[in-house]
Design an enzyme around this catalytic site. Structure first.
Site, mmCIF file in Angstrom:
data_model
loop_
_atom_site.group_PDB
_atom_site.id
_atom_site.type_symbol
_atom_site.label_atom_id
_atom_site.label_comp_id
_atom_site.label_asym_id
_atom_site.label_seq_id
_atom_site.Cartn_x
_atom_site.Cartn_y
_atom_site.Cartn_z
ATOM 1 N N GLU A 65 52.897 30.195 55.719
ATOM 2 C CA GLU A 65 51.559 30.382 55.154
ATOM 3 C C GLU A 65 50.769 29.074 55.164
ATOM 4 O O GLU A 65 49.551 29.076 55.387
ATOM 5 C CB GLU A 65 51.679 30.918 53.732
ATOM 6 N N GLU A 72 43.722 28.039 60.376
ATOM 7 C CA GLU A 72 42.422 28.621 60.053
ATOM 8 C C GLU A 72 41.395 27.537 59.713
ATOM 9 O O GLU A 72 40.218 27.636 60.117
ATOM 10 C CB GLU A 72 42.568 29.587 58.873
#
Length: 229
Positions: A65, A72
Protein backbone atom coordinates in the site's frame (compact mmCIF):
# COMPACT_ATOMS: atom_id res chain seq x y z
CA UNK A 1 25.96 15.17 12.28
CA UNK A 2 25.53 11.46 11.53
CA UNK A 3 23.07 11.00 14.40
CA UNK A 4 21.09 14.05 13.27
CA UNK A 5 20.75 12.68 9.75
CA UNK A 6 19.70 9.30 11.12
CA UNK A 7 17.01 10.84 13.31
CA UNK A 8 15.83 12.97 10.39
CA UNK A 9 15.50 9.88 8.19
CA UNK A 10 13.34 8.22 10.85
CA UNK A 11 11.21 11.37 11.08
CA UNK A 12 10.74 11.45 7.31
CA UNK A 13 9.76 7.78 7.29
CA UNK A 14 7.19 8.36 10.02
CA UNK A 15 5.85 11.35 8.07
CA UNK A 16 5.38 9.06 5.07
CA UNK A 17 3.52 6.51 7.16
CA UNK A 18 1.34 9.22 8.70
CA UNK A 19 0.55 10.74 5.31
CA UNK A 20 -0.48 7.38 3.89
CA UNK A 21 -2.60 6.59 6.92
CA UNK A 22 -4.33 9.99 6.86
CA UNK A 23 -4.87 10.28 3.11
CA UNK A 24 -5.54 6.69 2.03
CA UNK A 25 -8.76 4.96 3.09
CA UNK A 26 -7.40 1.53 2.18
CA UNK A 27 -4.41 2.03 4.46
CA UNK A 28 -6.75 2.84 7.35
CA UNK A 29 -8.65 -0.38 6.63
CA UNK A 30 -5.38 -2.32 6.53
CA UNK A 31 -4.34 -0.84 9.87
CA UNK A 32 -7.66 -1.75 11.48
CA UNK A 33 -7.40 -5.29 10.11
CA UNK A 34 -3.81 -5.54 11.38
CA UNK A 35 -4.86 -4.38 14.86
CA UNK A 36 -7.65 -6.96 14.92
CA UNK A 37 -5.31 -9.73 13.81
CA UNK A 38 -2.69 -8.80 16.39
CA UNK A 39 -5.26 -8.66 19.20
CA UNK A 40 -6.61 -12.05 18.15
CA UNK A 41 -3.08 -13.48 18.05
CA UNK A 42 -2.59 -12.31 21.65
CA UNK A 43 -5.75 -14.11 22.75
CA UNK A 44 -5.17 -17.40 20.90
CA UNK A 45 -2.34 -19.83 21.74
CA UNK A 46 -0.49 -19.36 18.46
CA UNK A 47 2.97 -20.76 17.95
CA UNK A 48 5.99 -18.54 17.36
CA UNK A 49 6.10 -19.53 13.69
CA UNK A 50 2.43 -18.66 13.19
CA UNK A 51 2.88 -15.23 14.77
CA UNK A 52 5.93 -14.54 12.60
CA UNK A 53 3.99 -15.53 9.48
CA UNK A 54 1.21 -13.12 10.47
CA UNK A 55 3.76 -10.34 10.96
CA UNK A 56 5.22 -10.96 7.50
CA UNK A 57 1.77 -10.93 5.88
CA UNK A 58 0.79 -7.71 7.65
CA UNK A 59 4.01 -5.99 6.59
CA UNK A 60 3.58 -7.29 3.03
CA UNK A 61 0.19 -5.63 2.72
CA UNK A 62 1.30 -2.36 4.32
CA UNK A 63 4.45 -2.10 2.19
CA UNK A 64 2.43 -2.78 -0.97
CA UNK A 65 0.00 0.00 0.00
CA UNK A 66 2.91 2.37 0.67
CA UNK A 67 4.36 1.70 -2.79
CA UNK A 68 0.92 2.15 -4.30
CA UNK A 69 0.57 5.55 -2.61
CA UNK A 70 4.06 6.57 -3.76
CA UNK A 71 3.28 5.63 -7.37
CA UNK A 72 0.02 7.58 -7.29
CA UNK A 73 1.75 10.65 -5.82
CA UNK A 74 4.50 10.63 -8.47
CA UNK A 75 1.97 10.24 -11.30
CA UNK A 76 -0.22 13.03 -9.95
CA UNK A 77 2.85 15.24 -9.69
CA UNK A 78 3.83 14.60 -13.32
CA UNK A 79 0.40 14.96 -14.90
CA UNK A 80 -3.12 15.88 -13.89
CA UNK A 81 -4.56 14.82 -17.24
CA UNK A 82 -5.63 11.32 -18.14
CA UNK A 83 -2.90 9.26 -19.78
CA UNK A 84 -3.07 5.53 -20.65
CA UNK A 85 0.37 4.82 -19.18
CA UNK A 86 -0.52 6.65 -15.96
CA UNK A 87 -3.59 4.42 -15.69
CA UNK A 88 -1.45 1.33 -16.27
CA UNK A 89 0.99 2.35 -13.54
CA UNK A 90 -1.79 2.98 -11.02
CA UNK A 91 -3.61 -0.24 -11.93
CA UNK A 92 -0.45 -2.34 -11.62
CA UNK A 93 0.36 -0.82 -8.22
CA UNK A 94 -3.21 -1.50 -7.07
CA UNK A 95 -2.88 -5.07 -8.37
CA UNK A 96 0.15 -5.58 -6.12
CA UNK A 97 -1.93 -4.50 -3.13
CA UNK A 98 -4.73 -6.86 -4.15
CA UNK A 99 -2.41 -9.86 -4.41
CA UNK A 100 -0.71 -9.13 -1.09
CA UNK A 101 -4.05 -8.61 0.67
CA UNK A 102 -5.48 -11.79 -0.82
CA UNK A 103 -2.44 -13.75 0.33
CA UNK A 104 -2.76 -12.30 3.82
CA UNK A 105 -6.44 -13.29 4.00
CA UNK A 106 -5.70 -16.88 2.95
CA UNK A 107 -2.83 -17.19 5.42
CA UNK A 108 -4.86 -15.62 8.23
CA UNK A 109 -7.82 -17.94 7.74
CA UNK A 110 -5.50 -20.97 7.56
CA UNK A 111 -3.82 -20.01 10.85
CA UNK A 112 -6.88 -18.90 12.85
CA UNK A 113 -9.43 -21.47 11.71
CA UNK A 114 -8.19 -24.41 13.87
CA UNK A 115 -8.29 -22.23 17.01
CA UNK A 116 -11.76 -20.75 16.57
CA UNK A 117 -14.38 -23.26 17.71
CA UNK A 118 -17.13 -20.80 16.79
CA UNK A 119 -16.20 -21.31 13.15
CA UNK A 120 -16.36 -25.10 13.36
CA UNK A 121 -19.51 -25.82 11.38
CA UNK A 122 -20.80 -29.32 11.98
CA UNK A 123 -22.35 -29.44 8.54
CA UNK A 124 -18.93 -29.02 7.00
CA UNK A 125 -17.04 -31.18 9.47
CA UNK A 126 -19.25 -34.17 8.63
CA UNK A 127 -19.20 -33.47 4.90
CA UNK A 128 -17.37 -35.64 2.36
CA UNK A 129 -14.95 -32.76 1.75
CA UNK A 130 -14.44 -30.79 4.99
CA UNK A 131 -12.90 -27.32 4.55
CA UNK A 132 -9.10 -27.24 4.67
CA UNK A 133 -6.19 -25.48 3.03
CA UNK A 134 -6.89 -27.32 -0.23
CA UNK A 135 -9.97 -25.15 -0.73
CA UNK A 136 -7.86 -21.98 -0.44
CA UNK A 137 -5.40 -23.50 -2.90
CA UNK A 138 -8.22 -24.23 -5.33
CA UNK A 139 -9.56 -20.66 -5.11
CA UNK A 140 -6.07 -19.19 -5.60
CA UNK A 141 -5.44 -21.51 -8.57
CA UNK A 142 -8.73 -20.52 -10.14
CA UNK A 143 -8.00 -16.82 -9.66
CA UNK A 144 -4.70 -17.11 -11.52
CA UNK A 145 -6.26 -19.36 -14.17
CA UNK A 146 -9.04 -16.86 -14.88
CA UNK A 147 -6.58 -13.97 -14.92
CA UNK A 148 -4.31 -15.88 -17.33
CA UNK A 149 -7.21 -16.58 -19.68
CA UNK A 150 -8.27 -12.93 -19.58
CA UNK A 151 -4.72 -11.90 -20.50
CA UNK A 152 -4.50 -14.50 -23.26
CA UNK A 153 -7.74 -13.50 -24.98
CA UNK A 154 -6.88 -9.83 -24.56
CA UNK A 155 -3.58 -10.38 -26.40
CA UNK A 156 -5.45 -12.29 -29.10
CA UNK A 157 -7.82 -9.36 -29.56
CA UNK A 158 -10.87 -11.33 -28.38
CA UNK A 159 -12.23 -9.41 -25.38
CA UNK A 160 -15.63 -11.11 -25.76
CA UNK A 161 -13.97 -14.40 -24.74
CA UNK A 162 -12.44 -13.05 -21.53
CA UNK A 163 -14.19 -14.82 -18.62
CA UNK A 164 -15.68 -12.56 -15.96
CA UNK A 165 -13.62 -12.74 -12.76
CA UNK A 166 -16.62 -11.99 -10.54
CA UNK A 167 -18.92 -14.69 -11.92
CA UNK A 168 -16.02 -17.11 -12.25
CA UNK A 169 -15.08 -16.91 -8.56
CA UNK A 170 -18.73 -16.86 -7.48
CA UNK A 171 -19.46 -20.02 -9.49
CA UNK A 172 -16.38 -21.74 -8.11
CA UNK A 173 -17.35 -20.96 -4.50
CA UNK A 174 -20.98 -21.94 -5.07
CA UNK A 175 -20.04 -25.25 -6.69
CA UNK A 176 -17.51 -25.91 -3.92
CA UNK A 177 -20.17 -25.37 -1.23
CA UNK A 178 -22.53 -27.73 -3.02
CA UNK A 179 -19.87 -30.44 -3.29
CA UNK A 180 -18.59 -30.01 0.28
CA UNK A 181 -21.95 -30.06 2.04
CA UNK A 182 -23.83 -32.54 -0.18
CA UNK A 183 -26.98 -31.12 1.42
CA UNK A 184 -30.14 -30.55 -0.59
CA UNK A 185 -31.27 -27.35 1.17
CA UNK A 186 -27.80 -25.81 1.02
CA UNK A 187 -27.56 -26.74 -2.64
CA UNK A 188 -30.88 -25.07 -3.47
CA UNK A 189 -30.04 -21.88 -1.56
CA UNK A 190 -26.54 -21.60 -3.02
CA UNK A 191 -27.73 -22.18 -6.58
CA UNK A 192 -30.52 -19.64 -6.05
CA UNK A 193 -28.02 -17.01 -4.92
CA UNK A 194 -25.76 -17.85 -7.86
CA UNK A 195 -28.68 -17.55 -10.27
CA UNK A 196 -29.57 -14.13 -8.83
CA UNK A 197 -25.97 -12.97 -9.25
CA UNK A 198 -25.74 -14.25 -12.81
CA UNK A 199 -29.09 -12.69 -13.68
CA UNK A 200 -27.98 -9.32 -12.33
CA UNK A 201 -24.65 -9.47 -14.16
CA UNK A 202 -26.31 -10.45 -17.43
CA UNK A 203 -28.80 -7.61 -17.07
CA UNK A 204 -26.22 -4.86 -16.48
CA UNK A 205 -23.52 -6.13 -18.82
CA UNK A 206 -23.63 -5.38 -22.53
CA UNK A 207 -21.37 -8.36 -23.24
CA UNK A 208 -23.05 -11.55 -22.06
CA UNK A 209 -20.43 -14.07 -23.15
CA UNK A 210 -17.80 -13.23 -20.47
CA UNK A 211 -20.41 -13.72 -17.74
CA UNK A 212 -21.46 -17.13 -19.10
CA UNK A 213 -17.86 -18.23 -19.70
CA UNK A 214 -16.90 -17.20 -16.16
CA UNK A 215 -19.76 -19.22 -14.66
CA UNK A 216 -18.88 -22.31 -16.70
CA UNK A 217 -15.17 -21.99 -15.92
CA UNK A 218 -15.83 -21.71 -12.20
CA UNK A 219 -18.02 -24.80 -12.10
CA UNK A 220 -15.62 -26.86 -14.20
CA UNK A 221 -12.68 -25.87 -12.02
CA UNK A 222 -14.59 -26.78 -8.86
CA UNK A 223 -15.59 -30.24 -10.07
CA UNK A 224 -12.13 -31.03 -11.46
CA UNK A 225 -10.45 -29.68 -8.34
CA UNK A 226 -12.52 -31.76 -5.91
CA UNK A 227 -12.13 -34.80 -8.14
CA UNK A 228 -8.36 -34.41 -7.85
CA UNK A 229 -8.65 -34.08 -4.06
Amino acid sequence: MWATKLLASFRYALEGLKYTLVSQRNMRLHFLAALGVLLLSLYLPLSKLEVLILFVCILLVLVAELFNTAVEAVIDMVTKDFHPLAKVAKDVAAGAVLLSAGTAVVVGISIFYPYLDILSLQAFEQAPYPPNVSLATLIAFHFFLTLSLKGLFHRLGRPDWEPSMTTSLASLIAASLVIMTAHLLVTILVLLLLALLLGTRLRIKTRKRPVILGAVLGMVTAFVGFWLM
